[in-house]
Write a protein that holds these residues in place. Structure first.
Motif, mmCIF file in Angstrom:
data_model
loop_
_atom_site.group_PDB
_atom_site.id
_atom_site.type_symbol
_atom_site.label_atom_id
_atom_site.label_comp_id
_atom_site.label_asym_id
_atom_site.label_seq_id
_atom_site.Cartn_x
_atom_site.Cartn_y
_atom_site.Cartn_z
ATOM 1 N N ASN A 47 0.861 -1.188 0.000
ATOM 2 C CA ASN A 47 0.000 0.000 0.000
ATOM 3 C C ASN A 47 0.895 1.235 0.000
ATOM 4 O OD1 ASN A 47 -2.519 -1.606 0.620
ATOM 5 N ND2 ASN A 47 -1.254 -2.106 2.374
ATOM 6 N N PRO A 48 1.388 1.654 -1.173
ATOM 7 C CA PRO A 48 2.396 2.717 -1.221
ATOM 8 C C PRO A 48 1.878 4.109 -0.846
ATOM 9 C CG PRO A 48 1.829 1.990 -3.436
ATOM 10 C CD PRO A 48 1.117 1.089 -2.486
ATOM 11 N N SER A 49 0.598 4.351 -0.926
ATOM 12 C CA SER A 49 0.059 5.675 -0.622
ATOM 13 C C SER A 49 -0.118 5.858 0.881
ATOM 14 C CB SER A 49 -1.297 5.861 -1.314
ATOM 15 O OG SER A 49 -1.962 6.988 -0.791
ATOM 16 N N PRO A 50 0.448 6.928 1.458
ATOM 17 C CA PRO A 50 0.225 7.189 2.877
ATOM 18 C C PRO A 50 -1.256 7.365 3.214
ATOM 19 C CG PRO A 50 1.991 8.584 2.049
ATOM 20 C CD PRO A 50 1.382 7.894 0.875
ATOM 21 N N TRP A 51 -2.021 7.916 2.268
ATOM 22 C CA TRP A 51 -3.464 8.065 2.492
ATOM 23 C C TRP A 51 -4.134 6.709 2.631
ATOM 24 C CZ3 TRP A 51 -6.467 12.310 3.307
ATOM 25 C CH2 TRP A 51 -5.832 13.539 3.189
ATOM 26 N N LEU A 52 -3.775 5.792 1.768
ATOM 27 C CA LEU A 52 -4.348 4.449 1.829
ATOM 28 C C LEU A 52 -3.920 3.738 3.105
ATOM 29 C CD1 LEU A 52 -5.982 2.184 0.565
ATOM 30 C CD2 LEU A 52 -3.933 1.527 -0.719
ATOM 31 N N GLN A 53 -2.670 3.900 3.489
ATOM 32 C CA GLN A 53 -2.191 3.277 4.721
ATOM 33 C C GLN A 53 -2.980 3.774 5.929
ATOM 34 O OE1 GLN A 53 2.048 3.902 4.996
ATOM 35 N NE2 GLN A 53 2.380 3.123 2.932
ATOM 36 N N LEU A 54 -3.199 5.083 6.009
ATOM 37 C CA LEU A 54 -3.987 5.630 7.116
ATOM 38 C C LEU A 54 -5.407 5.074 7.113
ATOM 39 C CD1 LEU A 54 -2.964 9.390 7.330
ATOM 40 C CD2 LEU A 54 -2.617 7.611 9.050
ATOM 41 N N ARG A 55 -5.979 4.991 5.931
ATOM 42 C CA ARG A 55 -7.342 4.461 5.812
ATOM 43 C C ARG A 55 -7.402 3.012 6.268
ATOM 44 N NH1 ARG A 55 -10.131 2.459 0.837
ATOM 45 N NH2 ARG A 55 -12.279 2.246 1.473
ATOM 46 N N LEU A 56 -6.405 2.218 5.885
ATOM 47 C CA LEU A 56 -6.382 0.806 6.259
ATOM 48 C C LEU A 56 -6.119 0.604 7.748
ATOM 49 C CD1 LEU A 56 -4.477 -0.699 3.211
ATOM 50 C CD2 LEU A 56 -6.893 -0.967 3.776
ATOM 51 N N LEU A 57 -5.416 1.520 8.379
ATOM 52 C CA LEU A 57 -5.155 1.403 9.813
ATOM 53 C C LEU A 57 -6.420 1.614 10.638
ATOM 54 C CD1 LEU A 57 -1.704 3.168 10.202
ATOM 55 C CD2 LEU A 57 -2.202 0.724 10.245
ATOM 56 N N GLN A 58 -7.349 2.407 10.132
ATOM 57 C CA GLN A 58 -8.637 2.643 10.793
ATOM 58 C C GLN A 58 -8.455 3.063 12.247
ATOM 59 O OE1 GLN A 58 -10.603 -1.105 10.304
ATOM 60 N NE2 GLN A 58 -10.946 -0.805 8.139
ATOM 61 N N PHE A 59 -7.567 4.001 12.485
ATOM 62 C CA PHE A 59 -7.285 4.443 13.851
ATOM 63 C C PHE A 59 -7.583 5.926 13.985
ATOM 64 C CE2 PHE A 59 -4.580 5.821 17.352
ATOM 65 C CZ PHE A 59 -4.889 4.872 18.299
ATOM 66 N N THR A 60 -8.540 6.255 14.834
ATOM 67 C CA THR A 60 -8.906 7.658 15.039
ATOM 68 C C THR A 60 -8.854 8.055 16.509
ATOM 69 O OG1 THR A 60 -11.238 7.049 15.158
ATOM 70 C CG2 THR A 60 -10.389 7.741 12.995
ATOM 71 N N ALA A 61 -8.395 7.149 17.355
ATOM 72 C CA ALA A 61 -8.345 7.436 18.786
ATOM 73 C C ALA A 61 -7.168 8.358 19.095
ATOM 74 C CB ALA A 61 -8.218 6.146 19.586
#
Length: 167
Positions: free
Chosen positions: A78-92
């Motif tokens: 997942n080379p895109s940092p945006w995609l990585q953040l989305r996949l992490l699903q962390f908002t806490a």
């Protein structure tokens, strides 16, 4: 279902060799509680055991136990940092993370902010996705089916009233 119940069922699944079912249970639990680091650690260890380094990196990214090769595999997949953040699903609040994980998350967030969202995410909101079929035909079908049902229901009510009138 409570976390102890899920973890107990996962242990039974793993003992029976059902890794796919175990990961599915954990991912379903994380859909409702995405900030549970213990479940993330367990999921990462299962993927690590099956040799799926990319998923082990994804789920272990925010834990202390993640390995460098797992993070590299996750970033390569997942080379895109945006995609990585989305996949992490962390908002806490990142304060619940260990120092290393917090540093990784902050660095990833900064990379995503610096690069900006992908072009596909910045187009007009009304633009239809390429290759996506329209919804006209299914909607038309539903309208016709409901109209036929309404006519038949009306005929049934009419016939019932006539029948009762003649009694």
């Amino acid at each position: 279902m409570a976390k102890p119940d899920i973890l107990a069922r996962v242990q039974v699944d793993l003992a029976r060799g059902r890794t796919r079912l175990a990961t599915q249970r954990l991912r379903t639990f994380l859909a409702t509680e995405p900030h549970n680091l213990e479940v993330r650690r367990t999921l990462a260890s299962i993927y690590r055991g099956t040799g799926n380094l990319s998923e082990a990196g994804r789920w272990g990214y925010l834990t202390r136990d993640v390995r460098a090769e797992e993070i590299a595999a996750f970033e390569r997949t997942n080379p895109s940092p945006w995609l990585q953040l989305r996949l992490l699903q962390f908002t806490a609040d990142p304060k619940i993370l260990c120092e290393d994980a917090r540093t990784r998350l902050m660095s990833l967030t900064e990379d995503a902010a610096r690069i900006g969202p992908p072009d596909a995410w910045t187009g007009p909101a009304t633009a239809e996705r390429p290759g996506r079929r329209g919804i006209t035909v299914p909607c038309l079908f539903v309208i016709v089916a409901l109209s036929v049902f309404a006519v038949l229901a009306g005929i049934g009510v009419y016939r019932s009233v006539i029948w009762l009138w003649h009694l």
